[in-house]
Design a protein around this motif. Structure first.
Motif, mmCIF file in Angstrom:
data_model
loop_
_atom_site.group_PDB
_atom_site.id
_atom_site.type_symbol
_atom_site.label_atom_id
_atom_site.label_comp_id
_atom_site.label_asym_id
_atom_site.label_seq_id
_atom_site.Cartn_x
_atom_site.Cartn_y
_atom_site.Cartn_z
ATOM 1 N N GLY A 1 -2.273 -53.120 -4.628
ATOM 2 C CA GLY A 1 -1.112 -52.273 -4.860
ATOM 3 C C GLY A 1 -0.676 -51.543 -3.607
ATOM 4 O O GLY A 1 0.240 -50.710 -3.658
ATOM 5 N N ARG A 2 -1.301 -51.838 -2.472
ATOM 6 C CA ARG A 2 -0.933 -51.172 -1.221
ATOM 7 C C ARG A 2 0.488 -51.555 -0.802
ATOM 8 O O ARG A 2 0.980 -52.637 -1.148
ATOM 9 N N PRO A 3 1.124 -50.701 -0.012
ATOM 10 C CA PRO A 3 2.452 -51.046 0.511
ATOM 11 C C PRO A 3 2.395 -52.310 1.369
ATOM 12 O O PRO A 3 1.413 -52.552 2.080
ATOM 13 N N ALA A 4 3.436 -53.112 1.287
ATOM 14 C CA ALA A 4 3.472 -54.385 2.012
ATOM 15 C C ALA A 4 3.717 -54.172 3.494
ATOM 16 O O ALA A 4 4.429 -53.250 3.901
ATOM 17 N N ASP A 5 3.125 -55.034 4.309
ATOM 18 C CA ASP A 5 3.440 -55.115 5.734
ATOM 19 C C ASP A 5 4.553 -56.131 5.992
ATOM 20 O O ASP A 5 5.443 -55.902 6.800
ATOM 21 N N LEU A 6 4.477 -57.270 5.287
ATOM 22 C CA LEU A 6 5.423 -58.365 5.505
ATOM 23 C C LEU A 6 5.804 -58.939 4.153
ATOM 24 O O LEU A 6 4.934 -59.222 3.333
ATOM 25 N N LEU B 1 -3.767 -57.485 6.726
ATOM 26 C CA LEU B 1 -2.341 -57.663 6.527
ATOM 27 C C LEU B 1 -2.065 -57.666 5.032
ATOM 28 O O LEU B 1 -2.797 -58.310 4.268
ATOM 29 N N VAL B 2 -1.014 -56.952 4.611
ATOM 30 C CA VAL B 2 -0.594 -56.983 3.220
ATOM 31 C C VAL B 2 0.687 -57.805 3.130
ATOM 32 O O VAL B 2 1.708 -57.465 3.748
ATOM 33 N N LEU B 3 0.618 -58.897 2.379
ATOM 34 C CA LEU B 3 1.748 -59.806 2.208
ATOM 35 C C LEU B 3 2.337 -59.633 0.814
ATOM 36 O O LEU B 3 1.602 -59.650 -0.179
ATOM 37 N N ASP B 4 3.646 -59.483 0.756
ATOM 38 C CA ASP B 4 4.353 -59.443 -0.523
ATOM 39 C C ASP B 4 5.074 -60.778 -0.672
ATOM 40 O O ASP B 4 6.075 -61.041 0.009
ATOM 41 N N VAL B 5 4.535 -61.633 -1.530
ATOM 42 C CA VAL B 5 5.040 -63.000 -1.667
ATOM 43 C C VAL B 5 5.889 -63.100 -2.925
ATOM 44 O O VAL B 5 5.465 -62.710 -4.013
ATOM 45 N N THR B 6 7.099 -63.618 -2.787
ATOM 46 C CA THR B 6 7.979 -63.837 -3.933
ATOM 47 C C THR B 6 7.931 -65.298 -4.335
ATOM 48 O O THR B 6 7.989 -66.190 -3.492
ATOM 49 N N ASP B 7 7.803 -65.522 -5.633
ATOM 50 C CA ASP B 7 7.711 -66.884 -6.165
ATOM 51 C C ASP B 7 8.206 -66.865 -7.612
ATOM 52 O O ASP B 7 7.414 -66.946 -8.541
ATOM 53 N N PRO B 8 9.533 -66.771 -7.811
ATOM 54 C CA PRO B 8 10.052 -66.632 -9.176
ATOM 55 C C PRO B 8 9.660 -67.774 -10.100
ATOM 56 O O PRO B 8 9.491 -67.573 -11.305
ATOM 57 N N ALA B 9 9.486 -68.983 -9.548
ATOM 58 C CA ALA B 9 9.245 -70.153 -10.402
ATOM 59 C C ALA B 9 7.787 -70.568 -10.433
ATOM 60 O O ALA B 9 7.461 -71.619 -10.975
ATOM 61 N N GLY B 10 6.884 -69.782 -9.836
ATOM 62 C CA GLY B 10 5.517 -70.264 -9.748
ATOM 63 C C GLY B 10 4.495 -69.159 -9.674
ATOM 64 O O GLY B 10 4.813 -67.974 -9.788
ATOM 65 N N PRO B 11 3.224 -69.559 -9.415
ATOM 66 C CA PRO B 11 2.103 -68.629 -9.511
ATOM 67 C C PRO B 11 1.758 -67.890 -8.231
ATOM 68 O O PRO B 11 0.816 -67.084 -8.230
ATOM 69 N N ALA B 12 2.478 -68.136 -7.140
ATOM 70 C CA ALA B 12 2.081 -67.571 -5.848
ATOM 71 C C ALA B 12 2.602 -66.166 -5.620
ATOM 72 O O ALA B 12 2.275 -65.543 -4.608
#
Length: 413
Positions: free
Chosen positions: A355-360, A325-336
């Protein structure tokens, strides 16, 4: 108005405790016992306060914690506690200043996550925390259960014995670690925890009242479960109406758990049992001939989790099926934040940036809710808290992340 937000010193501690008690709407008086207890508890390098002309008006501290994850391993977390802001100083960004600094330092230390027990629901989502484990409390009407006290003893060759609190300190820590190895979501219990909860370490000036304690011993003689409870002394019209309140019940096997519940429900004069905070899928209601005898008093979020090191988190647990699974995680204020490739299976996992395309796609808080297996990616997608970049990705995430038993955190911290 200038407010000084800083690390506290030992000299600040009475002022800090007073502010914490004020923020919790408790008597602001600071007893000698509480001062001594908190002095021994504090890591002053990780305790902060906000000061207005020398008076502490906001409090915050963190400490190192280990939390069990699916598969039996534990990860290091930055546990957040004692957060308060005095009513006179709300809406001034004091919590933001303290928590931002603490989470930055936790990430620099290499902590995999941050954890907390949220007193109020709306506060912590904006800092990247998501509800990761929930609790239920039941009140059991003993007469309605259908439990026959004559047949409530263990039927597997084991036995239930009363013990004193010294025996709890002896047997409890090792037993609890065995339970953590088979149940995810449980946080570690330090020596201070065991001393505090067995009367050896006073928290304040309240007199210690020793509770009842029992252990379950298997047919081989090993201690596989413990139960700690109190009981009131209430009679009406010469009839007993006593309520037992469970303070702690942990068991390494279903047999031990069943034996301890049925023992408690078989005690003469106990007409009601309050279970304390249990996992939502606790065995108790369905151990009873009539599960409706267990009435839900509380069903709420409890443990919140905030990812800090996503690769470390995801490779530390196991997964019920093999998949990627490729996860694209957004975390503007932190390291995740970032895009991560998870390749997982029952024997373990790898997780790296990719750099693979995200699944979720999802924010850090949503990943925090999914991590221990309690929440559903399909449900979060329906709520708009996650987005499928490839059809079926949420279902694939659920197949990987969800667990057969729900996570449970037994302790407030």
């Amino acid at each position: 108005m200038s407010l000084d937000v800083r690390t506290i010193t030992e000299d600040d501690l009475p002022n800090w405790i007073r502010a914490r008690r004020t923020g919790y709407v408790q008597s602001p008086a600071v007893s000698k016992a509480e001062l001594a207890y908190r002095r021994g508890l504090m890591d002053f390098a990780r305790a902060q306060g906000a000061f207005d002309e020398g008076r502490c008006v906001a409090t915050y501290r963190s400490f190192t914690q280990r939390i069990s994850v699916p598969g039996g391993a534990s990860v290091t977390a930055n546990a957040v506690s004692n957060v308060s802001v005095s009513p006179t100083h709300r809406r001034r960004g004091l919590l933001s200043r303290m928590i931002d600094r603490d989470l930055r330092e936790a990430a620099e230390r290499g902590d995999a996550a941050a954890t907390l027990i949220s007193a109020e629901y709306p506060i912590y989502g904006r800092f990247g925390f998501g509800p990761a484990a929930r609790v239920v409390e039941w009140e059991v009407d003993v007469a309605r259960t259908g439990v026959d006290p004559r047949h409530a003893g263990p039927g597997d060759g084991g036995r239930v014995d009363y013990v004193d609190v010294a025996a709890l300190r002896e047997h409890g820590p090792a037993l609890y670690e065995r339970v953590r190895a088979v149940r995810h979501g449980l946080v570690d219990r330090t020596e201070t925890w065991w001393r505090r909860n067995t009367g050896a370490l006073p928290i304040d000036d309240t007199p210690w009242t020793e509770p009842f304690a029992v252990v379950y011993r298997s047919a081989e003689g090993t201690v596989d479960g413990l139960l700690v409870f109190t009981a009131d002394d209430r009679w009406e019209a010469k009839l007993p109406h006593q309520t037992a309140t469970v303070l702690d019940l942990v068991a390494v096997s279903p047999a031990a758990e069943r034996a301890l519940w049925l023992f408690l429900l078989s005690i003469d004069w106990i007409t009601r049992v309050r279970t304390g905070y249990r996992a939502p899928d606790d065995l108790l209601p369905d151990l009873l001939p009539d599960p409706r005898a267990a009435r839900v008093l509380t069903h709420a979020d409890f443990l919140w989790l905030r990812p800090l090191d996503v690769p470390e988190l995801l490779r530390s647990r196991t997964y019920p099926v093999a998949g990627s699974l490729v996860l694209d995680v957004t975390d503007p204020a932190g390291p995740a934040g970032g895009r991560f490739l998870l390749e997982a299976g029952p024997d373990g996992a790898s997780c790296v940036r990719t750099g693979r395309p995200a699944d979720l796609s999802l924010p850090a808080a949503a990943l925090g809710s999914l991590y221990l297996g309690d929440e559903s990616a399909v449900r979060l997608t329906a709520l708009g808290q996650a987005a499928e970049e490839r059809p079926g990705a949420a279902g694939r995430a659920d197949a990987l992340l969800r667990t057969g038993r729900r996570p449970w955190c037994a302790d407030i911290f």
